[in-house]
Design a protein around this motif. Structure first.
Motif, PDB file in Angstrom:
ATOM      1  N   ASN A 204       0.873  -1.173   0.000  1.00  0.00           N
ATOM      2  CA  ASN A 204       0.000   0.000   0.000  1.00  0.00           C
ATOM      3  C   ASN A 204       0.918   1.233   0.000  1.00  0.00           C
ATOM      4  O   ASN A 204       1.054   1.944   0.997  1.00  0.00           O
ATOM      5  N   ASP A 205       1.556   1.442  -1.127  1.00  0.00           N
ATOM      6  CA  ASP A 205       2.590   2.466  -1.248  1.00  0.00           C
ATOM      7  C   ASP A 205       2.078   3.873  -0.978  1.00  0.00           C
ATOM      8  O   ASP A 205       2.787   4.700  -0.400  1.00  0.00           O
ATOM      9  N   ARG A 206       0.857   4.145  -1.377  1.00  0.00           N
ATOM     10  CA  ARG A 206       0.296   5.492  -1.154  1.00  0.00           C
ATOM     11  C   ARG A 206       0.214   5.785   0.341  1.00  0.00           C
ATOM     12  O   ARG A 206       0.564   6.862   0.796  1.00  0.00           O
ATOM     13  N   ALA A 207      -0.251   4.808   1.135  1.00  0.00           N
ATOM     14  CA  ALA A 207      -0.343   4.991   2.586  1.00  0.00           C
ATOM     15  C   ALA A 207       1.047   5.143   3.191  1.00  0.00           C
ATOM     16  O   ALA A 207       1.262   6.001   4.060  1.00  0.00           O
ATOM     17  N   CYS A 208       1.996   4.340   2.728  1.00  0.00           N
ATOM     18  CA  CYS A 208       3.369   4.435   3.253  1.00  0.00           C
ATOM     19  C   CYS A 208       3.941   5.823   3.017  1.00  0.00           C
ATOM     20  O   CYS A 208       4.526   6.427   3.923  1.00  0.00           O
ATOM     21  N   ARG A 209       3.768   6.347   1.801  1.00  0.00           N
ATOM     22  CA  ARG A 209       4.275   7.696   1.496  1.00  0.00           C
ATOM     23  C   ARG A 209       3.600   8.739   2.382  1.00  0.00           C
ATOM     24  O   ARG A 209       4.243   9.654   2.882  1.00  0.00           O
ATOM     25  N   PHE A 210       2.286   8.589   2.584  1.00  0.00           N
ATOM     26  CA  PHE A 210       1.551   9.521   3.435  1.00  0.00           C
ATOM     27  C   PHE A 210       2.135   9.513   4.842  1.00  0.00           C
ATOM     28  O   PHE A 210       2.429  10.564   5.418  1.00  0.00           O
ATOM     29  N   TYR A 211       2.294   8.338   5.419  1.00  0.00           N
ATOM     30  CA  TYR A 211       2.833   8.243   6.775  1.00  0.00           C
ATOM     31  C   TYR A 211       4.223   8.867   6.851  1.00  0.00           C
ATOM     32  O   TYR A 211       4.533   9.606   7.781  1.00  0.00           O
ATOM     33  N   GLU A 212       5.054   8.575   5.877  1.00  0.00           N
ATOM     34  CA  GLU A 212       6.421   9.101   5.885  1.00  0.00           C
ATOM     35  C   GLU A 212       6.439  10.622   5.762  1.00  0.00           C
ATOM     36  O   GLU A 212       7.243  11.281   6.417  1.00  0.00           O
ATOM     37  N   THR A 213       5.539  11.184   4.965  1.00  0.00           N
ATOM     38  CA  THR A 213       5.521  12.652   4.832  1.00  0.00           C
ATOM     39  C   THR A 213       4.989  13.339   6.079  1.00  0.00           C
ATOM     40  O   THR A 213       5.207  14.531   6.254  1.00  0.00           O
ATOM     41  N   THR A 214       4.305  12.596   6.944  1.00  0.00           N
ATOM     42  CA  THR A 214       3.827  13.171   8.197  1.00  0.00           C
ATOM     43  C   THR A 214       4.777  12.891   9.352  1.00  0.00           C
ATOM     44  O   THR A 214       4.459  13.187  10.505  1.00  0.00           O
ATOM     45  N   GLY A 215       5.943  12.328   9.047  1.00  0.00           N
ATOM     46  CA  GLY A 215       6.981  12.144  10.059  1.00  0.00           C
ATOM     47  C   GLY A 215       7.164  10.747  10.597  1.00  0.00           C
ATOM     48  O   GLY A 215       7.971  10.532  11.510  1.00  0.00           O
ATOM     49  N   ALA A 216       6.455   9.778  10.057  1.00  0.00           N
ATOM     50  CA  ALA A 216       6.605   8.398  10.545  1.00  0.00           C
ATOM     51  C   ALA A 216       7.836   7.747   9.937  1.00  0.00           C
ATOM     52  O   ALA A 216       8.302   8.122   8.866  1.00  0.00           O
ATOM     53  N   ARG A 217       8.316   6.749  10.663  1.00  0.00           N
ATOM     54  CA  ARG A 217       9.418   5.933  10.138  1.00  0.00           C
ATOM     55  C   ARG A 217       8.983   4.475  10.167  1.00  0.00           C
ATOM     56  O   ARG A 217       8.266   4.036  11.072  1.00  0.00           O
ATOM     57  N   LEU A 218       9.426   3.744   9.161  1.00  0.00           N
ATOM     58  CA  LEU A 218       9.164   2.311   9.117  1.00  0.00           C
ATOM     59  C   LEU A 218      10.012   1.653  10.189  1.00  0.00           C
ATOM     60  O   LEU A 218      11.241   1.773  10.180  1.00  0.00           O
ATOM     61  N   ALA A 219       9.375   0.968  11.126  1.00  0.00           N
ATOM     62  CA  ALA A 219      10.089   0.379  12.257  1.00  0.00           C
ATOM     63  C   ALA A 219      10.219  -1.131  12.168  1.00  0.00           C
ATOM     64  O   ALA A 219      11.182  -1.692  12.694  1.00  0.00           O
ATOM     65  N   GLU A 220       9.283  -1.781  11.500  1.00  0.00           N
ATOM     66  CA  GLU A 220       9.278  -3.241  11.532  1.00  0.00           C
ATOM     67  C   GLU A 220       8.390  -3.798  10.432  1.00  0.00           C
ATOM     68  O   GLU A 220       7.392  -3.193  10.067  1.00  0.00           O
ATOM     69  N   ARG A 221       8.771  -4.972   9.940  1.00  0.00           N
ATOM     70  CA  ARG A 221       7.954  -5.744   8.997  1.00  0.00           C
ATOM     71  C   ARG A 221       7.455  -6.967   9.754  1.00  0.00           C
ATOM     72  O   ARG A 221       8.250  -7.641  10.399  1.00  0.00           O
ATOM     73  N   ARG A 222       6.159  -7.237   9.672  1.00  0.00           N
ATOM     74  CA  ARG A 222       5.576  -8.345  10.430  1.00  0.00           C
ATOM     75  C   ARG A 222       4.754  -9.258   9.513  1.00  0.00           C
ATOM     76  O   ARG A 222       3.800  -8.806   8.890  1.00  0.00           O
ATOM     77  N   PRO A 223       5.097 -10.533   9.484  1.00  0.00           N
ATOM     78  CA  PRO A 223       4.255 -11.458   8.717  1.00  0.00           C
ATOM     79  C   PRO A 223       2.922 -11.644   9.436  1.00  0.00           C
ATOM     80  O   PRO A 223       2.850 -11.607  10.664  1.00  0.00           O
ATOM     81  N   GLU A 224       1.868 -11.793   8.653  1.00  0.00           N
ATOM     82  CA  GLU A 224       0.537 -11.969   9.211  1.00  0.00           C
ATOM     83  C   GLU A 224      -0.300 -12.765   8.223  1.00  0.00           C
ATOM     84  O   GLU A 224       0.097 -12.975   7.079  1.00  0.00           O
ATOM     85  N   ARG A 225      -1.455 -13.182   8.667  1.00  0.00           N
ATOM     86  CA  ARG A 225      -2.394 -13.890   7.805  1.00  0.00           C
ATOM     87  C   ARG A 225      -3.720 -13.146   7.799  1.00  0.00           C
ATOM     88  O   ARG A 225      -4.180 -12.681   8.833  1.00  0.00           O
ATOM     89  N   ILE A 226      -4.306 -13.048   6.637  1.00  0.00           N
ATOM     90  CA  ILE A 226      -5.686 -12.617   6.489  1.00  0.00           C
ATOM     91  C   ILE A 226      -6.366 -13.809   5.830  1.00  0.00           C
ATOM     92  O   ILE A 226      -6.144 -14.075   4.649  1.00  0.00           O
ATOM     93  N   GLY A 227      -7.143 -14.534   6.614  1.00  0.00           N
ATOM     94  CA  GLY A 227      -7.738 -15.772   6.104  1.00  0.00           C
ATOM     95  C   GLY A 227      -6.625 -16.727   5.725  1.00  0.00           C
ATOM     96  O   GLY A 227      -5.748 -17.022   6.541  1.00  0.00           O
ATOM     97  N   ASP A 228      -6.617 -17.180   4.485  1.00  0.00           N
ATOM     98  CA  ASP A 228      -5.590 -18.104   4.010  1.00  0.00           C
ATOM     99  C   ASP A 228      -4.384 -17.383   3.399  1.00  0.00           C
ATOM    100  O   ASP A 228      -3.423 -18.026   2.994  1.00  0.00           O
ATOM    101  N   ALA A 229      -4.459 -16.082   3.298  1.00  0.00           N
ATOM    102  CA  ALA A 229      -3.400 -15.314   2.638  1.00  0.00           C
ATOM    103  C   ALA A 229      -2.316 -14.896   3.624  1.00  0.00           C
ATOM    104  O   ALA A 229      -2.607 -14.408   4.709  1.00  0.00           O
ATOM    105  N   GLU A 230      -1.075 -15.101   3.217  1.00  0.00           N
ATOM    106  CA  GLU A 230       0.055 -14.583   3.989  1.00  0.00           C
ATOM    107  C   GLU A 230       0.366 -13.195   3.469  1.00  0.00           C
ATOM    108  O   GLU A 230       0.543 -13.006   2.269  1.00  0.00           O
ATOM    109  N   ILE A 231       0.421 -12.248   4.385  1.00  0.00           N
ATOM    110  CA  ILE A 231       0.708 -10.864   4.025  1.00  0.00           C
ATOM    111  C   ILE A 231       1.829 -10.359   4.922  1.00  0.00           C
ATOM    112  O   ILE A 231       2.250 -11.039   5.850  1.00  0.00           O
ATOM    113  N   THR A 232       2.262  -9.151   4.657  1.00  0.00           N
ATOM    114  CA  THR A 232       3.237  -8.495   5.523  1.00  0.00           C
ATOM    115  C   THR A 232       2.671  -7.145   5.929  1.00  0.00           C
ATOM    116  O   THR A 232       2.264  -6.349   5.084  1.00  0.00           O
TER     117      THR A 232
END
Length: 164
Positions: free
Chosen positions: A124-152
């Motif tokens: 979700n690159d648009r959201a990432c750019r938004f967060y970064e322009t408001t001063g956020a930093r990427l701190a961690e990548r976390r594997p997760e599941r939504i139903g049967d799908a593996e996501i990050t």
């Protein structure tokens, strides 16, 4: 555009916005059956409960988007001083690019937000750019599941109050 605190009568509008935004944002990132599973009925119950609970700040721009900020849900982050969490920030595609996201975000944060966290789906690159322009930093990548799908999920942190 009007931005106001969500009221009990807004649960239907929030549900419809949530479903519409998922349908626009997540194809290709989340399997279609998972997007469909979070339908209007599911979201309506979710928003009725969230509004009734009253523990978070929910702001709505009717017909365009919404934002929700509440107390930190992760004990470890709260212990590190991240007292608030951005639970949701969604805009319809037609409402994007006009400053409405920043306005909703600021309204949901309130006057003294302190340190803040948010999770965003990888890709979700648009959201990432938004967060970064408001001063956020990427701190961690976390594997997760939504139903049967593996996501990050990507954990973003604001070490100071977000820039409006």
């Amino acid at each position: 555009m009007e931005i106001r605190t969500a009221r009990p009568g807004d649960a239907t509008a929030l549900a419809e916005l949530h479903v519409a935004c998922w349908a626009e944002t997540y194809p290709g990132l989340v399997p279609a059956e998972e997007i469909a599973r979070y339908d209007r009925t599911f979201r309506l119950r979710q928003w009725e409960q969230q509004i009734a609970k009253g523990t978070s700040r929910i702001m709505i721009a009717p017909g365009a988007g919404f934002a929700q900020v509440g107390p930190q849900r992760e004990t470890a982050l709260a212990a590190r001083g991240y007292v608030a969490e951005l639970y949701a920030l969604y805009l319809t595609r037609a409402a994007q690019g006009r400053g409405l996201g920043r306005a909703l975000f600021a309204a949901a944060l309130g006057p003294a937000p302190g340190r803040l966290s948010a999770m965003v789906l990888d890709g979700n690159d648009r959201a990432c750019r938004f967060y970064e322009t408001t001063g956020a930093r990427l701190a961690e990548r976390r594997p997760e599941r939504i139903g049967d799908a593996e996501i990050t999920d990507l954990l973003y942190l604001w070490d100071a109050a977000p820039a409006p």
